[in-house]
Scaffold this active site. Sequence first.
Site, PDB file in Angstrom:
ATOM      1  N   HIS A   1       0.828  -1.218   0.000  1.00  0.00           N
ATOM      2  CA  HIS A   1       0.000   0.000   0.000  1.00  0.00           C
ATOM      3  C   HIS A   1       0.856   1.259   0.000  1.00  0.00           C
ATOM      4  CE1 HIS A   1      -3.049  -2.881   0.908  1.00  0.00           C
ATOM      5  NE2 HIS A   1      -2.596  -3.119   2.128  1.00  0.00           N
TER       6      HIS A   1
ATOM      7  N   HIS B   1      -6.673  -4.775  -1.377  1.00  0.00           N
ATOM      8  CA  HIS B   1      -5.915  -6.025  -1.267  1.00  0.00           C
ATOM      9  C   HIS B   1      -6.171  -6.927  -2.459  1.00  0.00           C
ATOM     10  CE1 HIS B   1      -6.254  -4.588   2.887  1.00  0.00           C
ATOM     11  NE2 HIS B   1      -5.041  -5.066   3.008  1.00  0.00           N
TER      12      HIS B   1
END
Lengths: 328, 328, 192, 192
Positions: B56, B216
């Site tokens: 991320h 994700h």
Amino acid sequence: MKKLINAPADVVVEALAGLAAAHPRLAVDLQNRVVYRADGPVPGKVGLISGGGSGHEPMHGGFVGPGMLDAACAGEVFTSPVPEQILAATKLADGGAGVLHIVKNYTGDVMNFEMAAELAEDVQIATVVTNDDVAVEDSLYTAGRRGVGVTVLLEKIAGAAAAEGRDLAEVTAIAQRVNDRGRSMGLALTSCTVPAAGKPTFDLPDDQMELGVGIHGEPGRRRVPLASAHEAAAMLVEPVLAEIRPDQGVLAFVNGLGGTPLIEQYLLYGEVAALLDKQGIPVVRSLVGSYITSLDMAGASVTLLALDDELLRLWDAPVDTPGLRWGA
Amino acid sequence: MKKLINAPADVVVEALAGLAAAHPRLAVDLQNRVVYRADGPVPGKVGLISGGGSGHEPMHGGFVGPGMLDAACAGEVFTSPVPEQILAATKLADGGAGVLHIVKNYTGDVMNFEMAAELAEDVQIATVVTNDDVAVEDSLYTAGRRGVGVTVLLEKIAGAAAAEGRDLAEVTAIAQRVNDRGRSMGLALTSCTVPAAGKPTFDLPDDQMELGVGIHGEPGRRRVPLASAHEAAAMLVEPVLAEIRPDQGVLAFVNGLGGTPLIEQYLLYGEVAALLDKQGIPVVRSLVGSYITSLDMAGASVTLLALDDELLRLWDAPVDTPGLRWGA
Amino acid sequence: MSVEAWVREFARLVTAEAPRLTELDSAIGDADHGANLSRGLNAVVSALDTSSFPDDGALLKKVGMVLVSTVGGASGPLYGTFFLRAAGALGDGFPAAFRAGVDGVAARGKSTTGEKTMLDALVPAAEALAAGKDWAAVVDAAETGRDATIPLVARKGRASYLGERSAGHLDPGAASATLLVTAAATTLGADG
Amino acid sequence: MSVEAWVREFARLVTAEAPRLTELDSAIGDADHGANLSRGLNAVVSALDTSSFPDDGALLKKVGMVLVSTVGGASGPLYGTFFLRAAGALGDGFPAAFRAGVDGVAARGKSTTGEKTMLDALVPAAEALAAGKDWAAVVDAAETGRDATIPLVARKGRASYLGERSAGHLDPGAASATLLVTAAATTLGADG
Ligand SMILES: Nc1ncnc2c1ncn2[C@@H]1O[C@H](COP(=O)(O)OP(=O)(O)O)[C@@H](O)[C@H]1O
Ligand SMILES: Nc1ncnc2c1ncn2[C@@H]1O[C@H](COP(=O)(O)OP(=O)(O)O)[C@@H](O)[C@H]1O
Ligand SMILES: [Mg+2]
Ligand SMILES: [Mg+2]
Ligand SMILES: [Mg+2]
Ligand SMILES: [Mg+2]
């Protein structure tokens, strides 16, 4: 083609409108596609402008602001702006102390800026042409080398010099020094897709990469087997080091080309730093991020700038733009 | 899979090493995969930590620095860190005034942070769990909503509160207020590819996109036909606006998911701003960029935070991290 | 003879061939030559539709200025310069005007034949015109020059970055320049 | 009966099935369940290879701690808690220990059966063990519970974000939990 856009023909203007909306201290002339300081021009300060094809964001519009550019004009995607736009940007940047044109060495950019400079009669203009890409052979008989990553560093450093109140000749000399002391090399893992073309500019098999790629989706110098980050770092750093003399340490700049996320950029930076360390070259400053991109191309470039005391001081000076900001 | 990496198993550690090399004011405990302020912990200041799966970036390690996080721990790609790591980060952040755990609402993150908090006996710990993703139905009977874009804003604002010298309860309350007043929604144009998996997590036909996607690579709530940026903006903004009351204007945050370049993010921001304008909602601050990504996923998310005077002031306070920097 | 018809026919051909020009530019450039030129020539056609001109020289000058201010890239200044220079020499006849345009391209581009550019089609056509050849021969000269770019290694323009890899591809600018010549043959040749 | 053999067999099965577990997790999760568990169980096997334990309880406690500190994600705390709790109840026999482990998962995960998680395989197995069923029936209970996750709409874990779209897919945790039961049958059942 999967992109967050509307009509391909409107991409540039709509992205500029978004940039201006997001950054109230920037203004945009949508007709001429010029981004400029809403508080500009700064009287008595040398103006800095740049411009080029779009698709390299944040360059150049995202580098407009105190300590960097005064204005930037955006051409169509990968197409240099036309003289009228460059002229409009020049006027918006002119605070009476002359304007420096920062031009990346592409035939179209050079010619359009030349024509604009011919037209800008009442503004004193100097030009610096960046040509740092070692992937291209340097030769008097060709178009010469491309301007790539060094352009970002030059806009920052020359912008700081102008902010200090240096005159046009001094700012130009500093800009030229950045170009002379910096070199770059890039590679692509995938092609980009030009919105108007609608499909990738080139096909690249899963097990290959383009080495020595530019920032316009043009194919690279050669196609090599897909390599690890460790090997890739060497392929990028070595040809660069062959051409600069980093006597006082370097600014190491790892740049993502648009489709490569930061995690990979940092991983590559680690490899680059380790390589420089092994060669005994101190890294004095670094920059990691997607600053000069090629639409959605996956890949990266490495730029090394051989610093000196003045360039370092100017690099550290405050800058306040959407793309680069510190000390402000 | 085309990535600038070495062995998939080494991606996280090598990227952290690169981050630390590029930012000398950050230190990294490679064993525990903790990034922390080299000048920390700050005595008497509430410590802020966060952590989560990697992939991320710049979140969270890139948000460590004055005015934001004191430490961040990185799990494997898309896998929350283990209690030991969280504990190590907690200790490195503890300046004696307690530590706030900023946790994104994923089952794994919540459980691992819980276990770490149980183990951290001599540190006073408070926890805030972000759950701003309106793509997920909010229900007591499920895992609830995901924590996404608001996490970035919360880390900045709570970090500023801690830097001001607020105590743990106050910092926690402010953090909670950011979470309560912010909502997000995302969409994906492509899947990401997890390095260890080696292929895209899901297949997405050229003419479709995933609406309500997380960070994700999990598929979204529904698959819809590929839309224009104009339509996409509405799909993202409307469900967000249905849930917040922006009485004093909003902070509008358009976030790229990793593979989408800035030109598209700005174009989308322009659409979002136009939509908010039409609804009479003033945009008081904005943020455009790839701040909470999902590896190389192409796509974007929109986060709106209903500001109040204090949140605005804390947002504007100086911050000095690799990912967000101003006033310093 | 109508230079307006020539320009309009050039615009028509470029618009029709734009995808192929961009395709050629994908191989050794940046995939925009068709988009660039058709954008510019659309603007030219609009200008022609909405203005009138005292003479052909004024018309060609306008064409050049519109191209310079709408195309961008390398081809904008080059085609723009072509028409601006041709406009100035139109008094000496079409072959001289064409030659002046081509010389303008070479000067603006600091280029010459054999470098894999539009000049490889333009220069042979200018020479054939100067030699008084018929239109079929002029078109043939352009086409031969164009096709001869295939084996060349580019030394000017974006394709030069590819080095040896540029060989084996037809130059997009040589292709569009050939359309310029073809358009001349169709329109000016009809009454010549 | 050797709990060490059980754990080692579980590790072997998970390593062999890791790609399939990740595949299942790609459909309704984040494509890491196989990688997570095999990383943790590799670490467990290393720990077993290099340590000795006073008793089976100590061994299972170590297994739990290694899993907690190497797996991460949702399955790390859950499987870790399973072994930690089972370790504490081993004195009451395997069925009671297994039950304690399963209760630990439910408590840690704030979850129950029917939510499309590993509990859907674990709870039926625990019940079959408690009822004194033979190992084949225990495995069968786990497999039936596992397969029954397919039509379920997930309410816990990452798959819950998909809402209705989670139906039609087998839960990856239920698949790995079934390997845990199978491993018990193969190793503990051999001398039971
Ligand atoms: N220096 C030059 N002299 C003459 N023609 C040139 C020169 N540089 C480029 N060209 C021509 O321009 C063409 C490319 O035009 P275009 O794609 O529109 O511009 P760009 O290369 O800026 O994208 C090339 O195919 C070539 O024929
Ligand atoms: N609250 C919960 N209770 C029980 N099991 C759960 C819970 N949440 C998730 N699980 C199980 O964990 C599995 C996912 O594990 P894994 O993929 O390793 O973690 P993550 O979801 O963090 O990526 C799911 O398939 C499910 O069986
Ligand atoms: Mg171009
Ligand atoms: Mg996970
Ligand atoms: Mg081109
Ligand atoms: Mg998972």
